[in-house]
Motif scaffolding. Structure first.
Motif, PDB file in Angstrom:
ATOM      1  N   SER A 162       1.409   1.067  -7.875  1.00 35.96           N
ATOM      2  CA  SER A 162       1.455  -0.132  -7.051  1.00 35.96           C
ATOM      3  C   SER A 162       0.050  -0.724  -6.910  1.00 35.96           C
ATOM      4  CB  SER A 162       2.088   0.189  -5.702  1.00 35.96           C
ATOM      5  OG  SER A 162       2.307  -0.987  -4.959  1.00 35.96           O
ATOM      6  N   ALA A 163      -0.451  -0.895  -5.688  1.00 34.13           N
ATOM      7  CA  ALA A 163      -1.774  -1.478  -5.484  1.00 34.13           C
ATOM      8  C   ALA A 163      -2.887  -0.440  -5.424  1.00 34.13           C
ATOM      9  CB  ALA A 163      -1.782  -2.305  -4.198  1.00 34.13           C
ATOM     10  N   GLY A 164      -2.545   0.842  -5.571  1.00 27.21           N
ATOM     11  CA  GLY A 164      -3.558   1.878  -5.637  1.00 27.21           C
ATOM     12  C   GLY A 164      -3.909   2.559  -4.335  1.00 27.21           C
ATOM     13  N   ASP A 165      -3.410   2.049  -3.203  1.00 24.10           N
ATOM     14  CA  ASP A 165      -3.827   2.592  -1.906  1.00 24.10           C
ATOM     15  C   ASP A 165      -3.428   4.051  -1.731  1.00 24.10           C
ATOM     16  OD1 ASP A 165      -4.283  -0.186   0.049  1.00 24.10           O
ATOM     17  OD2 ASP A 165      -3.084  -0.380  -1.759  1.00 24.10           O
ATOM     18  N   THR A 166      -2.176   4.379  -2.041  1.00 26.67           N
ATOM     19  CA  THR A 166      -1.711   5.751  -1.840  1.00 26.67           C
ATOM     20  C   THR A 166      -2.418   6.705  -2.791  1.00 26.67           C
ATOM     21  OG1 THR A 166       0.439   5.023  -1.011  1.00 26.67           O
ATOM     22  CG2 THR A 166       0.308   7.254  -1.898  1.00 26.67           C
ATOM     23  N   ALA A 167      -2.573   6.297  -4.055  1.00 29.73           N
ATOM     24  CA  ALA A 167      -3.287   7.142  -5.016  1.00 29.73           C
ATOM     25  C   ALA A 167      -4.701   7.423  -4.532  1.00 29.73           C
ATOM     26  CB  ALA A 167      -3.317   6.462  -6.383  1.00 29.73           C
ATOM     27  N   ALA A 168      -5.382   6.413  -4.013  1.00 28.45           N
ATOM     28  CA  ALA A 168      -6.752   6.597  -3.525  1.00 28.45           C
ATOM     29  C   ALA A 168      -6.800   7.538  -2.337  1.00 28.45           C
ATOM     30  CB  ALA A 168      -7.362   5.247  -3.150  1.00 28.45           C
ATOM     31  N   ALA A 169      -5.842   7.404  -1.411  1.00 29.86           N
ATOM     32  CA  ALA A 169      -5.823   8.268  -0.228  1.00 29.86           C
ATOM     33  C   ALA A 169      -5.577   9.718  -0.609  1.00 29.86           C
ATOM     34  CB  ALA A 169      -4.760   7.788   0.758  1.00 29.86           C
ATOM     35  N   LEU A 170      -4.672   9.947  -1.557  1.00 33.67           N
ATOM     36  CA  LEU A 170      -4.384  11.313  -1.978  1.00 33.67           C
ATOM     37  C   LEU A 170      -5.567  11.908  -2.741  1.00 33.67           C
ATOM     38  CD1 LEU A 170      -0.677  10.826  -3.124  1.00 33.67           C
ATOM     39  CD2 LEU A 170      -1.480  11.970  -1.035  1.00 33.67           C
ATOM     40  N   ALA A 171      -6.206  11.120  -3.593  1.00 29.23           N
ATOM     41  CA  ALA A 171      -7.384  11.616  -4.310  1.00 29.23           C
ATOM     42  C   ALA A 171      -8.513  11.935  -3.345  1.00 29.23           C
ATOM     43  CB  ALA A 171      -7.838  10.579  -5.338  1.00 29.23           C
TER      44      ALA A 171
END
Length: 341
Positions: free
Chosen positions: A68-77
């Motif tokens: 999607s917009a990358g927010d969840t991936a960034a938070a998990l990383a």
């Protein structure tokens, strides 16, 4: 890799059925109209990763999310997970990469254009919904006061009339949506959405709620962090190779096909939002089987849906600060289906 590209089946993976007729996400467009090139659908994400951070195994685990917009991936990383972020829409994937690699500011996607039209109409007709008044409401950090202000000032007859005009089955939103998405909205979505907003403001402080600022004002919360992470881009054939904690691997593909084709137990956890909204029961069964295959026994799946809760209840929907979800289920894999929350 294109979602429909053939891929050699990994040893131990279940037999991959022929691709379904397609999900509404296949076209990369939220709005009805002639087929054109895919566009960015979501400039921001409307899911609260605090749910995942509370439900997932400890950091270092291998997890899958929608790019999607990358927010969840960034938070998990940032929390120390090994993240694979997948998206079928090439425009959305390129946008997520730009945000993660370069810290690019949030753009306006199709979803933001739609919600922006609603906010503009409310601001033009209702004094309580002018941007300055909404910003004042969003600076509150006392849920009791927020509940009072919402009930007494914002959630009045004028807002309800506007919401009904826009969000009911014969309303403006249904007229412009891609037909595949229309069935994803609950019946009476105007009343449903207002109830969900009321639930959230009565429970979570506005001043720290990024998603309240995005939905009600169309702006980022003052002081909100930047979306960034170290990124690796791969094709589906190498999509489950280790990346290391704190990195995001971006993969273009269809999530169910990816889960079916990867090796059994490739992930410790997955999070899937909107994936079951739109497709029918056959797709949902296929998704469930794919998750059970790709996530190790005892792993975790977080599934969000816009739909109203069924017999299984709303799960953790009230804990998700983004306001919009009807169901947020946390499911443990390798069980008989009873261990859900």
């Amino acid at each position: 890799m294109n979602a429909s590209s053939p891929t050699r089946r990994t040893a131990g993976a279940p037999r991959t059925p022929a691709p379904a007729a397609g999900t509404p996400w296949q076209q990369g467009r939220l709005l009805a109209g002639p087929a054109r090139r895919p566009r960015v659908l979501f400039g921001r994400m409307y899911e609260d990763p605090a749910v995942e951070l509370a439900a997932f195994p400890p950091p270092g685990a291998r997890v899958l999310c929608i790019a999607s917009a990358g927010d969840t991936a960034a938070a998990l990383a940032a929390a120390g997970y090994e993240v694979t972020a997948i998206d079928l829409n090439p425009a959305q994937l390129a946008y997520a990469r730009a945000r993660l690699e370069d810290g690019a500011p949030a753009a306006t996607g199709s979803a933001e254009r739609l919600t922006g039209l609603g906010r503009a109409a409310a601001a033009a007709l209702l004094p309580a919904w002018r941007p300055a008044a909404v910003a004042d409401f969003l600076r509150l950090d006392d849920p009791d006061e927020q509940r009072r202000r919402w009930t007494d000032e914002l959630d009045g007859p004028g807002l309800r009339l506007l919401a009904a005009t826009a969000l009911r089955p014969a309303g403006a939103l249904a007229a412009v949506l891609n037909p595949g998405f229309r069935c994803a909205l609950p019946r009476g979505f105007d009343e449903v959405l207002l109830r969900r907003i009321a639930r959230t403001v009565a429970r979570h402080p506005n001043a720290a709620n990024d998603w309240a600022w995005r939905l009600l004002l169309g702006r980022e919360r003052p002081g909100a962090g930047t979306v960034t992470a170290a990124v690796t881009t791969t094709d589906a054939a190498t999509a489950t190779a280790a990346t290391g904690p704190g990195r995001v691997r971006l993969v273009r593909g269809e999530v169910v096909e990816h889960l079916e084709r990867c090796a059994a137990g490739s992930y410790d956890a997955v999070t899937l939002s909107n994936v079951v909204d739109g497709p029918g029961p056959r797709f949902a069964r296929r998704l469930r089987a794919a998750v059970e295959h790709a996530v190790r026994p005892g792993g975790t799946a977080v599934v969000r849906s816009l739909r109203e809760p069924g017999p299984g209840g709303a799960g953790r929907a009230a804990e998700d600060r983004s306001m919009i979800w009807g169901v947020v289920r946390v499911v443990r894999t390798g069980t008989d289906g009873t261990r859900t929350r």
